[in-house]
Design a protein around this motif. Structure first.
Motif, PDB file in Angstrom:
ATOM      1  N   MET A 158       0.848  -1.195   0.000  1.00 20.18           N
ATOM      2  CA  MET A 158       0.000   0.000   0.000  1.00 20.18           C
ATOM      3  C   MET A 158       0.888   1.252   0.000  1.00 20.18           C
ATOM      4  O   MET A 158       1.810   1.360   0.791  1.00 20.18           O
ATOM      5  N   THR A 159       0.625   2.206  -0.905  1.00 20.18           N
ATOM      6  CA  THR A 159       1.395   3.445  -0.977  1.00 20.18           C
ATOM      7  C   THR A 159       1.053   4.346   0.205  1.00 20.18           C
ATOM      8  O   THR A 159      -0.111   4.531   0.538  1.00 20.18           O
ATOM      9  N   GLN A 160       2.099   4.916   0.853  1.00 25.55           N
ATOM     10  CA  GLN A 160       1.842   5.798   1.988  1.00 25.55           C
ATOM     11  C   GLN A 160       1.222   7.096   1.506  1.00 25.55           C
ATOM     12  O   GLN A 160       1.624   7.675   0.510  1.00 25.55           O
ATOM     13  N   ASN A 161       0.213   7.536   2.230  1.00 23.51           N
ATOM     14  CA  ASN A 161      -0.441   8.807   1.943  1.00 23.51           C
ATOM     15  C   ASN A 161       0.592   9.933   2.034  1.00 23.51           C
ATOM     16  O   ASN A 161       1.316  10.036   3.032  1.00 23.51           O
ATOM     17  N   PRO A 162       0.723  10.789   0.993  1.00 24.31           N
ATOM     18  CA  PRO A 162       1.679  11.909   1.054  1.00 24.31           C
ATOM     19  C   PRO A 162       1.508  12.788   2.280  1.00 24.31           C
ATOM     20  O   PRO A 162       2.470  13.429   2.732  1.00 24.31           O
ATOM     21  N   LEU A 163       0.299  12.813   2.847  1.00 26.22           N
ATOM     22  CA  LEU A 163       0.080  13.568   4.071  1.00 26.22           C
ATOM     23  C   LEU A 163       0.964  13.036   5.196  1.00 26.22           C
ATOM     24  O   LEU A 163       1.573  13.801   5.945  1.00 26.22           O
ATOM     25  N   LYS A 164       1.014  11.716   5.308  1.00 20.66           N
ATOM     26  CA  LYS A 164       1.798  11.094   6.365  1.00 20.66           C
ATOM     27  C   LYS A 164       3.280  11.425   6.207  1.00 20.66           C
ATOM     28  O   LYS A 164       3.967  11.756   7.177  1.00 20.66           O
ATOM     29  N   THR A 165       3.770  11.348   4.972  1.00 19.83           N
ATOM     30  CA  THR A 165       5.174  11.666   4.698  1.00 19.83           C
ATOM     31  C   THR A 165       5.485  13.112   5.078  1.00 19.83           C
ATOM     32  O   THR A 165       6.510  13.405   5.712  1.00 19.83           O
ATOM     33  N   MET A 166       4.593  14.029   4.691  1.00 20.12           N
ATOM     34  CA  MET A 166       4.811  15.439   4.984  1.00 20.12           C
ATOM     35  C   MET A 166       4.832  15.683   6.485  1.00 20.12           C
ATOM     36  O   MET A 166       5.696  16.412   6.999  1.00 20.12           O
ATOM     37  N   ILE A 167       3.902  15.077   7.213  1.00 18.66           N
ATOM     38  CA  ILE A 167       3.827  15.290   8.665  1.00 18.66           C
ATOM     39  C   ILE A 167       5.104  14.811   9.346  1.00 18.66           C
ATOM     40  O   ILE A 167       5.657  15.491  10.218  1.00 18.66           O
ATOM     41  N   GLU A 168       5.587  13.653   8.940  1.00 23.90           N
ATOM     42  CA  GLU A 168       6.812  13.118   9.533  1.00 23.90           C
ATOM     43  C   GLU A 168       7.984  14.069   9.312  1.00 23.90           C
ATOM     44  O   GLU A 168       8.783  14.319  10.221  1.00 23.90           O
ATOM     45  N   LYS A 169       8.070  14.644   8.115  1.00 26.96           N
ATOM     46  CA  LYS A 169       9.167  15.573   7.817  1.00 26.96           C
ATOM     47  C   LYS A 169       9.003  16.876   8.591  1.00 26.96           C
ATOM     48  O   LYS A 169       9.967  17.411   9.156  1.00 26.96           O
ATOM     49  N   ASN A 170       7.782  17.418   8.611  1.00 21.55           N
ATOM     50  CA  ASN A 170       7.556  18.693   9.288  1.00 21.55           C
ATOM     51  C   ASN A 170       7.820  18.565  10.781  1.00 21.55           C
ATOM     52  O   ASN A 170       8.494  19.419  11.377  1.00 21.55           O
ATOM     53  N   ARG A 171       7.303  17.498  11.394  1.00 24.95           N
ATOM     54  CA  ARG A 171       7.515  17.320  12.828  1.00 24.95           C
ATOM     55  C   ARG A 171       8.961  16.941  13.141  1.00 24.95           C
ATOM     56  O   ARG A 171       9.412  17.061  14.275  1.00 24.95           O
ATOM     57  N   GLY A 172       9.695  16.504  12.117  1.00 23.67           N
ATOM     58  CA  GLY A 172      11.110  16.218  12.284  1.00 23.67           C
ATOM     59  C   GLY A 172      11.991  17.439  12.130  1.00 23.67           C
ATOM     60  O   GLY A 172      13.217  17.338  12.179  1.00 23.67           O
ATOM     61  N   GLY A 173      11.374  18.592  11.916  1.00 23.49           N
ATOM     62  CA  GLY A 173      12.123  19.838  11.848  1.00 23.49           C
ATOM     63  C   GLY A 173      12.381  20.354  10.451  1.00 23.49           C
ATOM     64  O   GLY A 173      13.001  21.418  10.292  1.00 23.49           O
ATOM     65  N   GLN A 174      11.912  19.633   9.419  1.00 16.49           N
ATOM     66  CA  GLN A 174      12.107  20.117   8.059  1.00 16.49           C
ATOM     67  C   GLN A 174      11.030  21.141   7.709  1.00 16.49           C
ATOM     68  O   GLN A 174       9.884  21.037   8.148  1.00 16.49           O
ATOM     69  N   LYS A 175      11.400  22.109   6.875  1.00 15.65           N
ATOM     70  CA  LYS A 175      10.433  23.107   6.412  1.00 15.65           C
ATOM     71  C   LYS A 175       9.662  22.512   5.238  1.00 15.65           C
ATOM     72  O   LYS A 175       9.968  22.729   4.067  1.00 15.65           O
ATOM     73  N   THR A 176       8.663  21.697   5.566  1.00 17.17           N
ATOM     74  CA  THR A 176       7.891  20.983   4.561  1.00 17.17           C
ATOM     75  C   THR A 176       6.412  21.110   4.877  1.00 17.17           C
ATOM     76  O   THR A 176       6.007  20.988   6.032  1.00 17.17           O
ATOM     77  N   GLY A 177       5.611  21.358   3.857  1.00 20.09           N
ATOM     78  CA  GLY A 177       4.168  21.424   4.024  1.00 20.09           C
ATOM     79  C   GLY A 177       3.473  20.996   2.750  1.00 20.09           C
ATOM     80  O   GLY A 177       4.110  20.552   1.786  1.00 20.09           O
ATOM     81  N   LEU A 178       2.182  21.105   2.740  1.00 19.82           N
ATOM     82  CA  LEU A 178       1.372  20.860   1.546  1.00 19.82           C
ATOM     83  C   LEU A 178       0.331  21.977   1.460  1.00 19.82           C
ATOM     84  O   LEU A 178      -0.167  22.440   2.488  1.00 19.82           O
ATOM     85  N   TYR A 179       0.029  22.375   0.254  1.00 22.05           N
ATOM     86  CA  TYR A 179      -1.085  23.314   0.124  1.00 22.05           C
ATOM     87  C   TYR A 179      -2.236  22.624  -0.581  1.00 22.05           C
ATOM     88  O   TYR A 179      -2.056  21.684  -1.353  1.00 22.05           O
ATOM     89  N   SER A 180      -3.422  23.093  -0.252  1.00 23.02           N
ATOM     90  CA  SER A 180      -4.643  22.459  -0.730  1.00 23.02           C
ATOM     91  C   SER A 180      -5.441  23.429  -1.578  1.00 23.02           C
ATOM     92  O   SER A 180      -5.781  24.528  -1.125  1.00 23.02           O
TER      93      SER A 180
END
Length: 428
Positions: A1-23
């Motif tokens: 199953m492919t990981q939801n891009p939301l999950k990937t973004m959250i992991e990076k953002n909470r890990g201190g990376q300047k990463t987000g998604l716009y809707s």
């Protein structure tokens, strides 16, 4: 199953990376194609959302049901070269919003049917909005526990629906919260907006966790919490993000693992404000009216070109047609605009609330747009410089064609630049 891009973004953002998604919260094809083209060109994931009043099991004001919206957006994405892995489809304000005048029993029954329809259609970002009072709720503010209990009921319906889908389906994630800004911007003038109290946010998280646990919902499936970070817009104002005023709230987020904030009404924020929001954990930026506002600007500028090149009998008369349609059917703007007759006439076209976007899909307006584009197959370089200076520079550098659709997509893409940069996909 492919990981939801939301999950990937959250992991990076909470890990201190300047990463987000716009809707992108829009059902306008020119806006959607522009955003998809931009995301493909710069190789980043994109969220596209439909709102419950736009798209629901009864059709919404667009006449489109969730599975039809999904198929349409996937078709557009395929035509523009976007892979399924980069596209997230979301449902916005899913809950009893449309049935507030009904008692809980009937309003929630319809809301459950709606989230089931969204889930079975394949939407993987599910904003559960139960922040509104229903007909049989007692007087006074809505109890956050009632809001959370109703959210858990809807989440349970999502779980049950997802369980009947093929194994390769992407697991949906939830966006929740009880302090949810009004869809489409404020209806009253506001000089400033107070950010959600940090204590209230933490209390709401605790309450939602309790109610979700009772319903058998894994809180790890929650992607984001909707709060008011201090941003808003209305027909004649914009409240800009102030990191210092939001510091207590964004600091509280650091104590809650695994989620980010979702920022509604981020339209018209300056690029620096957007970047600060993502840095502070407001990592999902929602934008809608600002995109159709830019589209309307581009169309009006193109009509100015048409007036120079095309004799009167053959002109599109787009502005007149749009105004006639707005005057013939006032339901989408009348209660939003107030003031003198002159002020209201101004707001019909130029309000930040952009209520004229509701009339763009109409048959007569669409015919006028088609005539406009046909009348100006190419924009002469001198007129491109006059009305679209940024696009002129790209044209002269050999990076843009001068046909009207390419210019319109590029103009909307300028706004996408701001959001993509804030989310870490382009240089600021």
């Amino acid at each position: 199953m492919t990981q939801n891009p939301l999950k990937t973004m959250i992991e990076k953002n909470r890990g201190g990376q300047k990463t987000g998604l716009y809707s992108v919260c829009s059902a306008n094809e020119l806006v959607l194609r522009s955003a998809i083209r931009h995301a493909v060109a710069h190789q980043y994931p994109l969220i596209i959302e439909s709102t419950s009043n736009q798209v629901n099991q009864f059709g919404g004001y667009t006449g489109i049901r969730p599975h039809e919206f999904m198929a349409w957006v996937q078709k557009l994405a395929g035509e523009e070269g976007m892979s399924d892995e980069k596209l997230v489809l979301g449902g916005d304000h899913l809950g009893p919003l449309l049935w507030q005048k009904e008692p809980e029993s009937s309003a929630m029954e319809k809301a459950v049917d709606m989230v089931r329809a969204y889930t079975l259609a394949g939407f993987t970002k599910i904003h559960l909005d139960t922040s509104m009072k229903l007909a049989d709720d007692p007087a006074g503010p809505l109890d956050p526990r009632v809001c959370a209990r109703r959210g858990a009921i809807l989440a349970r319906a999502v779980y049950e629906s997802f369980g009947s889908m093929p194994n390769q389906a992407k697991r949906p994630m939830f966006v929740i919260g009880s302090e949810v800004p009004i869809p489409g911007g404020s209806q009253e003038h506001e000089d400033s907006v107070t950010p959600t109290c940090a204590g209230d946010f933490l209390e709401q998280v605790s309450i939602f966790k309790d109610e979700f646990l009772k319903a058998g919902i894994d809180f790890n499936d929650v992607a984001a919490f909707v709060v008011q970070p201090g941003v808003e817009f209305g027909d004649d104002f914009v409240c800009f993000y102030d990191a210092k005023k939001a510091a207590e709230l964004t600091g509280a987020l650091k104590t809650v693992p695994g989620i980010v904030f979702e920022g509604h009404s981020t339209d018209y924020q300056c690029p620096g404000n957007l970047a600060e929001m993502v840095r502070d954990g407001v990592a999902i930026l929602k934008v809608g009216p600002a995109l159709t506002f830019v589209l309307r600007e581009a169309l009006f500028l193109l009509e100015a070109v048409e007036e120079i090149l095309t004799p009167p009998p053959s002109r599109s008369n787009l502005k007149k047609t749009l105004l006639d349609e707005m005057n013939n059917s006032k339901q989408y703007w009348e209660k939003y605009y107030s003031g003198t007759s002159e002020e209201i006439e101004y707001k019909k076209f130029y309000s930040y609330s952009d209520r004229c976007r509701y009339y763009l899909p109409g048959k007569k307006v669409q015919q006028a747009i088609e005539t406009l584009i046909k009348n100006v197959p190419e924009i002469p370089p001198a007129l491109l410089s006059q009305f679209f200076p940024a696009q002129y520079r790209r044209y002269m550098a050999g990076n843009l064609r001068n046909d009207p659709l390419s210019v319109i997509y590029s103009r909307i893409g300028d706004l996408c630049d701001d959001y993509a940069a804030a989310c870490g996909y382009l240089p600021e």
